[in-house]
Every structure is written in structure tokens, then in C-alpha cells.
Design an enzyme around this catalytic site. Structure first.
Site, PDB file in Angstrom:
ATOM      1  N   ASN A   1       0.642  -1.334  -0.073  1.00  0.00           N
ATOM      2  CA  ASN A   1      -0.245   0.071   0.052  1.00  0.00           C
ATOM      3  C   ASN A   1       0.715   1.349  -0.096  1.00  0.00           C
ATOM      4  OD1 ASN A   1      -1.870   1.723   0.472  1.00  0.00           O
ATOM      5  ND2 ASN A   1      -2.822   1.168   1.726  1.00  0.00           N
TER       6      ASN A   1
ATOM      7  N   HIS B   1     -14.399  -3.060  11.288  1.00  0.00           N
ATOM      8  CA  HIS B   1     -14.328  -1.736  11.537  1.00  0.00           C
ATOM      9  C   HIS B   1     -15.468  -0.636  11.608  1.00  0.00           C
ATOM     10  CE1 HIS B   1      -9.669  -2.273  10.120  1.00  0.00           C
ATOM     11  NE2 HIS B   1     -10.781  -3.494  10.428  1.00  0.00           N
TER      12      HIS B   1
ATOM     13  N   ARG C   1     -14.087  -3.904  15.789  1.00  0.00           N
ATOM     14  CA  ARG C   1     -12.788  -2.960  16.048  1.00  0.00           C
ATOM     15  C   ARG C   1     -13.302  -1.872  16.228  1.00  0.00           C
ATOM     16  NH1 ARG C   1      -7.753  -0.887  12.217  1.00  0.00           N
ATOM     17  NH2 ARG C   1      -9.283   0.552  11.861  1.00  0.00           N
TER      18      ARG C   1
ATOM     19  N   TYR D   1      -6.607   8.590  12.289  1.00  0.00           N
ATOM     20  CA  TYR D   1      -6.825   6.951  11.814  1.00  0.00           C
ATOM     21  C   TYR D   1      -7.457   6.595  11.894  1.00  0.00           C
ATOM     22  CZ  TYR D   1      -5.708   2.206  11.497  1.00  0.00           C
ATOM     23  OH  TYR D   1      -6.091   0.141  11.062  1.00  0.00           O
TER      24      TYR D   1
ATOM     25  N   ASP E   1      -7.242  -0.374  17.532  1.00  0.00           N
ATOM     26  CA  ASP E   1      -5.772  -0.457  17.315  1.00  0.00           C
ATOM     27  C   ASP E   1      -5.244   0.589  17.233  1.00  0.00           C
ATOM     28  OD1 ASP E   1      -3.333  -0.180  15.797  1.00  0.00           O
ATOM     29  OD2 ASP E   1      -4.859  -0.157  13.696  1.00  0.00           O
TER      30      ASP E   1
ATOM     31  N   HIS F   1      -1.877   1.783  16.337  1.00  0.00           N
ATOM     32  CA  HIS F   1      -1.405   2.165  15.004  1.00  0.00           C
ATOM     33  C   HIS F   1       0.175   2.898  15.609  1.00  0.00           C
ATOM     34  CE1 HIS F   1      -2.030   2.606  10.424  1.00  0.00           C
ATOM     35  NE2 HIS F   1      -2.437   1.808  11.016  1.00  0.00           N
TER      36      HIS F   1
ATOM     37  N   GLU G   1      -3.752  -4.267  19.292  1.00  0.00           N
ATOM     38  CA  GLU G   1      -3.471  -3.486  18.679  1.00  0.00           C
ATOM     39  C   GLU G   1      -1.737  -3.298  17.746  1.00  0.00           C
ATOM     40  OE1 GLU G   1      -3.679  -4.122  13.589  1.00  0.00           O
ATOM     41  OE2 GLU G   1      -5.652  -3.994  14.987  1.00  0.00           O
TER      42      GLU G   1
ATOM     43  N   GLU H   1       1.934  -6.485  12.321  1.00  0.00           N
ATOM     44  CA  GLU H   1       1.310  -6.383  10.614  1.00  0.00           C
ATOM     45  C   GLU H   1       2.158  -5.534   9.577  1.00  0.00           C
ATOM     46  OE1 GLU H   1      -0.790  -2.095  10.221  1.00  0.00           O
ATOM     47  OE2 GLU H   1      -2.258  -3.304  11.198  1.00  0.00           O
TER      48      GLU H   1
ATOM     49  N   ARG I   1      -0.003 -10.483  14.305  1.00  0.00           N
ATOM     50  CA  ARG I   1      -0.151  -9.930  12.876  1.00  0.00           C
ATOM     51  C   ARG I   1      -0.001 -10.123  11.588  1.00  0.00           C
ATOM     52  NH1 ARG I   1      -5.054  -7.854  12.242  1.00  0.00           N
ATOM     53  NH2 ARG I   1      -4.467  -5.002  11.667  1.00  0.00           N
TER      54      ARG I   1
ATOM     55  N   HIS J   1      -3.298  -9.979   9.331  1.00  0.00           N
ATOM     56  CA  HIS J   1      -3.872  -8.683   8.826  1.00  0.00           C
ATOM     57  C   HIS J   1      -4.802  -8.649   7.582  1.00  0.00           C
ATOM     58  CE1 HIS J   1      -3.190  -4.568   7.806  1.00  0.00           C
ATOM     59  NE2 HIS J   1      -2.284  -4.357   6.683  1.00  0.00           N
TER      60      HIS J   1
ATOM     61  N   ASP K   1      -6.261  -3.487   1.412  1.00  0.00           N
ATOM     62  CA  ASP K   1      -4.797  -3.105   1.374  1.00  0.00           C
ATOM     63  C   ASP K   1      -4.219  -4.690   1.019  1.00  0.00           C
ATOM     64  OD1 ASP K   1      -4.165  -4.237   3.791  1.00  0.00           O
ATOM     65  OD2 ASP K   1      -2.697  -2.057   3.625  1.00  0.00           O
TER      66      ASP K   1
ATOM     67  N   GLU L   1      -9.355 -10.499  10.521  1.00  0.00           N
ATOM     68  CA  GLU L   1      -9.638  -9.248  10.119  1.00  0.00           C
ATOM     69  C   GLU L   1     -10.364  -9.366   8.803  1.00  0.00           C
ATOM     70  OE1 GLU L   1      -7.806  -4.150  10.126  1.00  0.00           O
ATOM     71  OE2 GLU L   1      -6.829  -6.377   9.671  1.00  0.00           O
TER      72      GLU L   1
ATOM     73  N   TRP M   1       2.028   7.150  12.445  1.00  0.00           N
ATOM     74  CA  TRP M   1       1.178   7.612  11.692  1.00  0.00           C
ATOM     75  C   TRP M   1       0.174   5.844  12.486  1.00  0.00           C
ATOM     76  CZ3 TRP M   1      -1.298   4.755   7.828  1.00  0.00           C
ATOM     77  CH2 TRP M   1      -3.657   4.979   7.640  1.00  0.00           C
TER      78      TRP M   1
END
Length: 458
Positions: free
Chosen positions: A83, A168, A193, A205, A266, A268, A292, A318, A339, A368, A372, A395, A458
């Protein structure tokens, strides 16, 4: 074949079946393997790789797909999508890997994996492993089709009747979040999630209703945060504000939806070890299924501090690319869920090996699986998940209608459970003509800046 050579900024790729992939042609008038030091003269000639095509298409987002065809006409698909850096994996495949595949025995999956991994010398990393993953998936797809059975049967058969999936749900504020959770439950999800907006932060995010600034209008932000354009979008971030707000959100969700609904969250990669430990502890009363990627897990020592201070289960990895990234944190029992993604970890072969190692330490899978990961990669993960004993959860973000026209799929999603289906192979076919309608479009994932202007994870 399809030309997946990187194109200059501002232009687009085309899908032209008449255009050969660089290095992928063979001499049809003679022996394609003649003079090559690493071919298998004793192999069944029908199983030799005849063509390998790299197809870059962008129906709802960019995807990189490898299509391998044997001399007998059996087709296998593999996912190499990276991605925001799709042309890097496409170029690695077309310029460096495809020329090595023509004339190889498609049935020698382990040998081909080891050859591509070890012969490159500059191994590991997301670009290399995504390219190897595409080859590995395609070869497993071919082997299962030749055997006349779905891939999970070749991996040992089913260990369960279906794969628990999570979706999600998100909202900038509680009413929007509650509506999103209810909508996911109505779609059949049994595990959710939860991502929440933070007061004072405009766009962060994981929130589906975030506005986009370029060519993704009408597309859910969490469906595809990689916005099309010449430069990544900038978002704002404040970790302390986030940590103050999140526990209250989960308290409200539990009060509204009760104690039984499995909830995930998450982080992230945005927290320091101490911040992650504090958040994990503050979330303990709300019984999360997992927290996560709470820290940038390249610093694996950090997870020891997190583990010492919270019993909230941890899902990590991930962005990891090999079993070596997971080895120590599995052995030291610093995580509860792997993940890793089949697309980013080199394919079915190493992902199953990683999970066999994790089983020794009662660590489960949590592969994951946002959009993407193409339908090809998602299918490969479903087959692995159905076969392994230590499956945890999958997921699952639903691909858009244009993607589902390009990639025809046999899987089912019923009452919260996924199943890859029983078609031979992965159960995914690629409509090349449909793929050709959607040329590559430059897109970047966002990045964060703090209030003082510092670039942040991010």
C-alpha cells in the site's frame, strides 16, 4: 502479458495483454529452459512455468497481482500489493523475479521460495517479501488446482468449520460510533474493532467518516486511507488527548452493548512503551479481545515493559516481514496474536511455519486483512487460518464492488464466520479485461504531525 514497469509521475499504467513483462518472454520455437543452470529437466513438462504476468490495477484501490501459467495451462494468482508503494513491488517482480520463473517446475514450492529468498542476498524487507509472497501464493494455487482440491486440504485439512472475523466500526463521536457498531452487527459481525475520534483532533487514523482531500471522494476513509494524489495527506495527533479519551469511549461501548461482544482496538504504532502500558492497564476493565500495534514494534524490547504492566492481550506485527521479526516476541511470550499478513511475509509457506512456531507458546493468529490485502491475499490467509490449530481471528474489511468484479471469489461470510470455499486452489479468478479498465493511480498513506510540527508515527 501485462507491463507493470514503473511509470513516470503523472502518467498511468495500462493493462495491455499484448505487452510482455520485461524478462518474461521465452523462445516459443525452442526450449525455454535451454542453457539455464537452475531448471528441472526431469520435471513433468506440463508443470513447467510457461508465462508469468504482473498486473497492476486500481478498481477501488491499487493492487499488484502475479499471474503464473504452466505449460498445461493451469493458472495461479498471487498478491504483491504494498500500500502506497505498489510500483516498487511490481518492478521487483517484473524486472528481477519473473525472468527467474520461466521454465521452473511450478510444483517445487519450497525450493522456489528458498531460491528467491536466498539468491537475492539483499533479502527480507517489504518489497522483497511481497514479491516472493506473490510467487508462493500462485504456486500453491496451481498445486491445489492440479490436485483438484481447495488449498486448505493440502495444508492438512480444516481444523474448524469457519473463521471468526472482525469488522471496523468507528465514529468521531459516540452516536456515530454506536450506529457503526450496530451496522456491523447487522452485517453479521460478531467481533468489532472500535476506533474513535479524539476531541480537538480533526482527522485521525481509522475513522470512516473522515473527509478526504483528493481523489477518494465517496470512499470510506478507513476503506482506503491512501489518498490519490502527488503528496501524502497530513493529519494531526496528540497522544495524551487520545489516552485520556479512549477509556471513556470503551466504558460507554460496554454500557451500551454489554460484556459479551468481543471488542478490539488499534493503537497503530503511535505510543511509547510507557504510554502503551498505561493505556493497556486503563482498558483492562473493558475486557478487550486485543490492543493492536500499541508501539512501533521494531523496538521489541519495548513490549516487555508493556507486558509487565497490563493483562490486556496484545496483537503485533502487521508491518513484520519474516518469522525472524516474530521469533523473540513469541518465544518470550510478549504477544498473544500474530498480526502478520500473507502478502507481506513471503506467502503461505512462511506464514504457516510462523504459526506452527507460535503454537508452541499458545500464541494465536490475527492476520492483517484490511482492503490493502487483495482478494487473492485474503483468500490465501483464509486457507491457512482454516488449516492451522491455533487460529485466533481474521480481520475482514469488505472490498468494493469494482474490486469484486476484477477478482471473482468463492468465499462465504455467514453469521460472522468466513470460509474460503471448496473450489480447487485459492478460489479466486482474475478478470484481466475488467482489470484493464482501472489503471494505476498514484496514492500515498497519510502521515501525522504533532501540534509543534514534529512528524509522528501515523
Amino acid at each position: 502479458m501485462t507491463d507493470a514497469t514503473p511509470v513516470p509521475t503523472g502518467t498511468t499504467n495500462t493493462t495491455d495483454p499484448a505487452t510482455p513483462v520485461p524478462g518474461a518472454t521465452d523462445d516459443r520455437s525452442g526450449d525455454a529452459t535451454a542453457g539455464r543452470p537452475d531448471t528441472w529437466a526431469s520435471a513433468d513438462r506440463g508443470q513447467l512455468i510457461d508465462t508469468a504476468e504482473v498486473i497492476v490495477t486500481s478498481p477501488d484501490r491499487n493492487f499488484v497481482t502475479l499471474r503464473i501459467t504452466t505449460a498445461d495451462g493451469v493458472v495461479g494468482l498471487g498478491d504483491a500489493t504494498l500500500n502506497g508503494r505498489e510500483l516498487a513491488s511490481a518492478a521487483y517482480l517484473s524486472e528481477h523475479v519473473v525472468p527467474l520463473l520461466i521454465g521452473r517446475d511450478a510444483s517445487r514450492i519450497e525450493d522456489t521460495w528458498q531460491f528467491l529468498y536466498r539468491s537475492s542476498y539483499w533479502r527480507r524487507g517489504p518489497v522483497t517479501m511481497a514479491a516472493i509472497a506473490a510467487v508462493d501464493m500462485a504456486l500453491w494455487d496451481i498445486k491445489a488446482k492440479v490436485a483438484g482440491m481447495p488449498l486448505y486440504q493440502l495444508l492438512g485439512g480444516a481444523s474448524r468449520t469457519g473463521l471468526m472475523a472482525y469488522g471496523h466500526a468507528s465514529g468521531k463521536e459516540l452516536p456515530e460510533l454506536f450506529d457503526s457498531i450496530r451496522a456491523h452487527q447487522a452485517e453479521g459481525y460478531r467481533s468489532i474493532r472500535v476506533q474513535t475520534g479524539v476531541p480537538g483532533l480533526e482527522s485521525i487514523y481509522g475513522i470512516a467518516s473522515n473527509t478526504t482531500t483528493s481523489g477518494n471522494e465517496g470512499v470510506r476513509y478507513d476503506f482506503e486511507p491512501a489518498q490519490r494524489g502527488a503528496f501524502p495527506a497530513m493529519e494531526d495527533w496528540d497522544t495524551r488527548a487520545y489516552m485520556r479519551h479512549v477509556p471513556a469511549v470503551f466504558e460507554a461501548v460496554r454500557n451500551e452493548f454489554g460484556p459479551e461482544l468481543p471488542l478490539l482496538h488499534d493503537g497503530h504504532h503511535r505510543m511509547t512503551p510507557l504510554q502503551a502500558a498505561k493505556l493497556g492497564k486503563s482498558l483492562e476493565p473493558y475486557d478487550l479481545f486485543w490492543l493492536e500495534d500499541c508501539t512501533p514494534a521494531e523496538n521489541q524490547e519495548a513490549l516487555k515493559l508493556v507486558r509487565q504492566h497490563t493483562t490486556t492481550p496484545l496483537a503485533i506485527g502487521e508491518v513484520f516481514n519474516t518469522i525472524w521479526d516474530f521469533k523473540d516476541i513469541i518465544r518470550d511470550q510478549l504477544i498473544d496474536y500474530v498480526r502478520g499478513a500473507v502478502t507481506h511475509m513471503g506467502g503461505v509457506t512462511p506464514l504457516k511455519k510462523t504459526m506452527e512456531y507460535a503454537a508452541l507458546y499458545q500464541v494465536k493468529s490475527g492476520f492483517h486483512g484490511p482492503t490493502d490485502i487483495s482478494p487473492v491475499g485474503l483468500a490465501a490467509q483464509m486457507h491457512v487460518g482454516l488449516a492451522i490449530h491455533n487460529f485466533g481471528i481474521q480481520e475482514y474489511m469488505q472490498h468494493g464492488p469494482r474490486t469484486n468484479q476484477v477478482f471473482r471469489q468463492s468465499f462465504t461470510f455467514t453469521d460472522g464466520y468466513l470460509h474460503p470455499g471448496d473450489e480447487p486452489g485459492l478460489g479466486v479468478s482474475l478478470d484481466v479485461d475488467e482489470a484493464g479498465k482501472y489503471p494505476y493511480e498514484q496514492a500515498y498513506l497519510p502521515f501525522n504531525r504533532l501540534a509543534d510540527g514534529t512528524v509522528h508515527d501515523w
